[in-house]
Design a protein around this motif. Structure first.
Motif, PDB file in Angstrom:
ATOM      1  N   GLN A  37      32.603  53.330  26.517  1.00  0.00           N
ATOM      2  CA  GLN A  37      32.461  54.775  26.437  1.00  0.00           C
ATOM      3  C   GLN A  37      31.797  55.363  27.676  1.00  0.00           C
ATOM      4  O   GLN A  37      31.262  56.448  27.645  1.00  0.00           O
ATOM      5  CB  GLN A  37      31.667  55.135  25.183  1.00  0.00           C
ATOM      6  N   ASP A  39      31.025  57.220  31.124  1.00  0.00           N
ATOM      7  CA  ASP A  39      31.548  58.475  31.647  1.00  0.00           C
ATOM      8  C   ASP A  39      32.109  58.291  33.055  1.00  0.00           C
ATOM      9  O   ASP A  39      31.993  57.229  33.662  1.00  0.00           O
ATOM     10  CB  ASP A  39      30.476  59.561  31.595  1.00  0.00           C
ATOM     11  N   ARG A  40      32.734  59.306  33.554  1.00  0.00           N
ATOM     12  CA  ARG A  40      33.409  59.267  34.852  1.00  0.00           C
ATOM     13  C   ARG A  40      32.446  58.950  35.995  1.00  0.00           C
ATOM     14  O   ARG A  40      32.788  58.206  36.906  1.00  0.00           O
ATOM     15  CB  ARG A  40      34.121  60.595  35.094  1.00  0.00           C
ATOM     16  N   LEU A  97      48.598  65.762  37.517  1.00  0.00           N
ATOM     17  CA  LEU A  97      47.635  66.863  37.464  1.00  0.00           C
ATOM     18  C   LEU A  97      47.825  67.799  38.644  1.00  0.00           C
ATOM     19  O   LEU A  97      48.187  67.362  39.745  1.00  0.00           O
ATOM     20  CB  LEU A  97      46.204  66.312  37.499  1.00  0.00           C
ATOM     21  N   GLU A 101      42.915  70.660  38.752  1.00  0.00           N
ATOM     22  CA  GLU A 101      42.548  69.866  37.573  1.00  0.00           C
ATOM     23  C   GLU A 101      41.934  68.516  37.932  1.00  0.00           C
ATOM     24  O   GLU A 101      41.481  67.790  37.053  1.00  0.00           O
ATOM     25  CB  GLU A 101      43.793  69.599  36.707  1.00  0.00           C
ATOM     26  N   LYS A 103      39.609  65.505  38.654  1.00  0.00           N
ATOM     27  CA  LYS A 103      38.243  65.209  38.229  1.00  0.00           C
ATOM     28  C   LYS A 103      37.812  63.862  38.800  1.00  0.00           C
ATOM     29  O   LYS A 103      38.646  63.006  39.097  1.00  0.00           O
ATOM     30  CB  LYS A 103      38.161  65.138  36.692  1.00  0.00           C
ATOM     31  N   ASP A 106      39.623  60.276  38.245  1.00  0.00           N
ATOM     32  CA  ASP A 106      41.085  60.315  38.215  1.00  0.00           C
ATOM     33  C   ASP A 106      41.625  59.401  39.314  1.00  0.00           C
ATOM     34  O   ASP A 106      40.922  59.096  40.281  1.00  0.00           O
ATOM     35  CB  ASP A 106      41.604  61.741  38.426  1.00  0.00           C
ATOM     36  N   ASP A 165      45.125  61.254  35.238  1.00  0.00           N
ATOM     37  CA  ASP A 165      43.932  61.033  34.439  1.00  0.00           C
ATOM     38  C   ASP A 165      44.254  59.925  33.444  1.00  0.00           C
ATOM     39  O   ASP A 165      45.150  60.077  32.624  1.00  0.00           O
ATOM     40  CB  ASP A 165      43.580  62.330  33.693  1.00  0.00           C
ATOM     41  N   LEU A 167      41.688  58.481  31.644  1.00  0.00           N
ATOM     42  CA  LEU A 167      40.521  58.385  30.773  1.00  0.00           C
ATOM     43  C   LEU A 167      40.585  59.317  29.558  1.00  0.00           C
ATOM     44  O   LEU A 167      39.999  59.024  28.534  1.00  0.00           O
ATOM     45  CB  LEU A 167      39.248  58.683  31.559  1.00  0.00           C
ATOM     46  N   THR A 168      41.291  60.446  29.672  1.00  0.00           N
ATOM     47  CA  THR A 168      41.394  61.380  28.562  1.00  0.00           C
ATOM     48  C   THR A 168      42.466  60.880  27.611  1.00  0.00           C
ATOM     49  O   THR A 168      43.572  60.584  28.037  1.00  0.00           O
ATOM     50  CB  THR A 168      41.755  62.781  29.066  1.00  0.00           C
ATOM     51  N   LYS A 169      42.103  60.789  26.346  1.00  0.00           N
ATOM     52  CA  LYS A 169      43.061  60.270  25.358  1.00  0.00           C
ATOM     53  C   LYS A 169      43.818  61.367  24.694  1.00  0.00           C
ATOM     54  O   LYS A 169      43.435  62.457  24.559  1.00  0.00           O
ATOM     55  CB  LYS A 169      42.329  59.401  24.334  1.00  0.00           C
TER      56      LYS A 169
END
Length: 169
Positions: A37, A39-40, A97, A101, A103, A106, A165, A167-169
């Protein structure tokens, strides 16, 4: 009677040992879940630990060196994200992206240096700023190591294919 007591004590010792092993497994699984879990910013911080690691064709081991896809694969695998091992496999994954957008964390996907029809390079955004973003990657160019480069250099702007990206589900 004495032997029954010994058997009972042996059973208690074995059962206690088994219970302790189960607790160790639960703690380990919990740790793995937390690790996934991340983070970026953590991903980028982890990637930066390998700055200066030599570029090695087909490399995916920090002790020996990385190629671009080996580096990206290695970094994300540490956080439980399974990605392709070959840069060419990134052509058809992820959603493209728009620059606004982009991040941190990415993945930038580039065409090859000589052939603009195949994917030839990857990097991880470490400072998001659209087409002026900076990315960390294993470079086979002048640097010959894991380095940070600006996307707005002509060499990379001309080869840019997409940013995804994962990481975004």
């Amino acid at each position: 009677m004495k032997s029954s007591l010994y058997i009972f004590l042996l059973f208690v010792i074995l059962f206690s040992s088994f219970k302790n092993k189960e607790k160790e497994k639960q703690i380990h699984v919990h740790f793995e879940t937390n690790k996934n879990q991340a983070d970026r910013d953590s991903i980028v911080a982890y990637a930066k630990k390998y700055l200066g690691t030599p570029y090695v064709y087909a490399g995916n081991d920090p002790k020996k060196g990385f190629d671009c896809s080996g580096f990206v694969n290695y970094v994300f695998k540490n956080y439980g994200v399974t990605l392709p091992r070959s840069s060419g496999e990134y052509k058809n994954i992820g959603t493209k992206l728009n620059p606004e957008e982009f991040k941190v964390g990415d993945i930038l996907v580039f065409y090859g240096y000589k052939d603009k029809t195949i994917i030839g390079h990857l990097g991880i955004i470490c400072e998001a700023n659209g087409m002026k973003s900076k990315f960390i990657h294993a470079s086979s160019g002048k640097a010959q190591c894991v380095t940070i480069t600006s996307l707005d250099t002509e060499h990379y702007t001309n080869r840019f294919y997409k940013c995804i990206d994962v990481l975004t589900k």
